[in-house]
Design a protein around this motif. Structure first.
Motif, PDB file in Angstrom:
ATOM      1  N   SER A   1      56.673  26.510  38.014  1.00  8.16           N
ATOM      2  CA  SER A   1      56.234  27.312  36.866  1.00  8.16           C
ATOM      3  C   SER A   1      57.282  28.344  36.458  1.00  8.16           C
ATOM      4  CB  SER A   1      54.919  28.033  37.196  1.00  8.16           C
ATOM      5  OG  SER A   1      55.119  28.891  38.314  1.00  8.16           O
TER       6      SER A   1
ATOM      7  N   PHE B   1      56.149  20.769  41.680  1.00 10.69           N
ATOM      8  CA  PHE B   1      55.542  21.423  40.516  1.00 10.69           C
ATOM      9  C   PHE B   1      56.060  22.844  40.431  1.00 10.69           C
ATOM     10  CE2 PHE B   1      53.015  17.992  42.110  1.00 10.69           C
ATOM     11  CZ  PHE B   1      52.740  17.265  40.961  1.00 10.69           C
TER      12      PHE B   1
ATOM     13  N   SER C   1      53.812  19.764  46.696  1.00  8.68           N
ATOM     14  CA  SER C   1      54.633  18.622  46.309  1.00  8.68           C
ATOM     15  C   SER C   1      53.941  17.330  46.706  1.00  8.68           C
ATOM     16  CB  SER C   1      56.014  18.726  46.968  1.00  8.68           C
ATOM     17  OG  SER C   1      56.678  19.885  46.489  1.00  8.68           O
TER      18      SER C   1
ATOM     19  N   ALA D   1      54.749  18.761  31.974  1.00  6.76           N
ATOM     20  CA  ALA D   1      53.446  18.488  32.587  1.00  6.76           C
ATOM     21  C   ALA D   1      52.769  17.291  31.932  1.00  6.76           C
ATOM     22  CB  ALA D   1      52.557  19.725  32.484  1.00  6.76           C
TER      23      ALA D   1
ATOM     24  N   THR E   1      55.055  23.219  34.907  1.00  4.21           N
ATOM     25  CA  THR E   1      53.636  23.454  34.641  1.00  4.21           C
ATOM     26  C   THR E   1      53.308  24.926  34.803  1.00  4.21           C
ATOM     27  OG1 THR E   1      51.382  23.037  35.416  1.00  4.21           O
ATOM     28  CG2 THR E   1      53.140  22.823  37.057  1.00  4.21           C
TER      29      THR E   1
ATOM     30  N   LEU F   1      49.524  15.894  33.774  1.00  5.23           N
ATOM     31  CA  LEU F   1      48.674  17.029  34.147  1.00  5.23           C
ATOM     32  C   LEU F   1      47.675  17.429  33.070  1.00  5.23           C
ATOM     33  CD1 LEU F   1      50.992  19.513  36.091  1.00  5.23           C
ATOM     34  CD2 LEU F   1      49.134  18.089  36.990  1.00  5.23           C
TER      35      LEU F   1
ATOM     36  N   TYR G   1      61.049  17.269  39.164  1.00  2.00           N
ATOM     37  CA  TYR G   1      60.485  18.608  38.989  1.00  2.00           C
ATOM     38  C   TYR G   1      59.598  18.618  37.755  1.00  2.00           C
ATOM     39  CZ  TYR G   1      63.777  19.772  42.592  1.00  2.00           C
ATOM     40  OH  TYR G   1      64.444  19.782  43.786  1.00  2.00           O
ATOM     41  N   VAL G   2      58.311  18.908  37.975  1.00  2.00           N
ATOM     42  CA  VAL G   2      57.339  18.903  36.884  1.00  2.00           C
ATOM     43  C   VAL G   2      57.079  20.342  36.464  1.00  2.00           C
ATOM     44  CG1 VAL G   2      55.007  18.242  36.191  1.00  2.00           C
ATOM     45  CG2 VAL G   2      56.281  16.819  37.846  1.00  2.00           C
TER      46      VAL G   2
END
Lengths: 213, 213
Positions: A129, A127, A117, A78, A110, A83, A107-108
């Motif tokens: 998780s 994004f 997206s 992130a 977080t 972010l 692909y971030v």
């Protein structure tokens, strides 16, 4: 076959860039740490948009070129997306501008609130998780036979290394002693037992250490 | 003119050998950390007494030879002599045996009770509790125009570096990640600003970083 790669730039004392603030999203030491790398012709062209042929060639540029070759998807933390800087602004679109230098799915990772997206130029940021192995599986699928790059920062690369998910690690060690930043090597003891190590010094004085399994 | 030199061997993550105990006075990791160095012909001959010509030559041996050349006195920490292992035994004469590989005056830094100088073969150990700059002045005088070597361990070398007393620092970085030991680089940020840095990789994969002012 897809290989999972990570590239990291550190100082002799094992730090990635420290001193992050709004004016220095990559950290105040980023410029010194990356100087040999950002000076290469490949980086000048791919990241800074200078197509005049400016920039260094030879060993350092070989690594810079290899960085971009054969990668079909990227995973980043992130912080590297940006972010953490304006965490409460849902309209904040990170540090990478309208033409991010990725041109692939990114692909971030977080744990913040889900966000849709985001497509910028040829790059789409997703994004996620979930568990890192699940995000990796998604990235591998989208890479379509090409490699997946773990882009950084240091703690993201380390998380994947600690989970045994990285096939190729390239560490560029700048000949400076920073004394602050994120410590890269912590927890990675014995990496030379699971991976084969090679070492090379570039004209810049940067030491390139490659771990490959 | 006398130059003050320090040589140190560390891992990629910046540690000198850890895991010290009675059976491993140099630390449990010493063998792995020093493998390329102890394998050289010079070390085999000078430290291990093998005069058959066994041992590696080339880059690694060049550094090993340079380690011994032109040195007229050495300074080492109490731990490197061995004082910490049997601190209450006044008859304990350290780890270096009857023929220490120094053949010069060696100044051992200690805050323990004073003890008389100790001669073994061509080496005389002097025990000093004064300020490091005063011990250095004494060592310089006894070196008679040759160099003074700060022998180690890491914290002793760092003390002299932090005090600005070291002209030449040679750091040999083995391509392993130890994850424990004494951290060498702490407090040395900016050393590349006061000293000129050169970097070279030996056949063993060890990176040799030299700081010279």
């Amino acid at each position: 076959m897809t290989r999972v790669r990570a590239d990291i730039n550190i100082s002799l004392d094992g730090y990635t860039s420290g001193g992050h603030d709004v004016e220095n999203p990559m950290g105040q030491d980023w410029g010194r740490l990356m100087a040999a790398y950002t000076s290469t012709r490949t980086m000048q062209e791919r990241v800074f948009g200078d197509t005049t042929g400016a920039g260094t060639t030879s060993t350092e540029d070989d690594y810079a070129r290899a960085y971009f070759e054969g990668v079909g998807a990227e995973i980043m933390g992130a912080g590297m997306f940006g972010l953490h800087t304006f965490p409460d602004d849902p309209d904040w679109e990170g540090w990478w501008g309208d033409e991010p230098p990725f041109d692939m799915p990114v692909y971030v990772l977080t744990h913040a609130a889900p966000r849709p997206s985001l497509t910028k130029g040829g790059t789409t940021f997703h994004f996620r998780s979930g568990a890192i192995k699940d995000v990796l599986a998604e990235a591998v699928a989208s890479a379509d036979g090409q490699d997946v790059r773990i882009g950084g920062g240091a703690s993201t690369a380390r998380d994947f290394l600690l989970a045994g998910l990285v096939d190729d690690l390239h560490v560029a060690i700048a000949p400076i002693v920073l004394g602050r930043g994120n410590r890269f090597w912590d927890g990675l003891e014995g990496l030379e037992l699971t991976h084969q190590v090679t070492t090379e010094v570039a004209e810049s004085g940067t030491t390139h250490v490659t771990f490959r399994r």
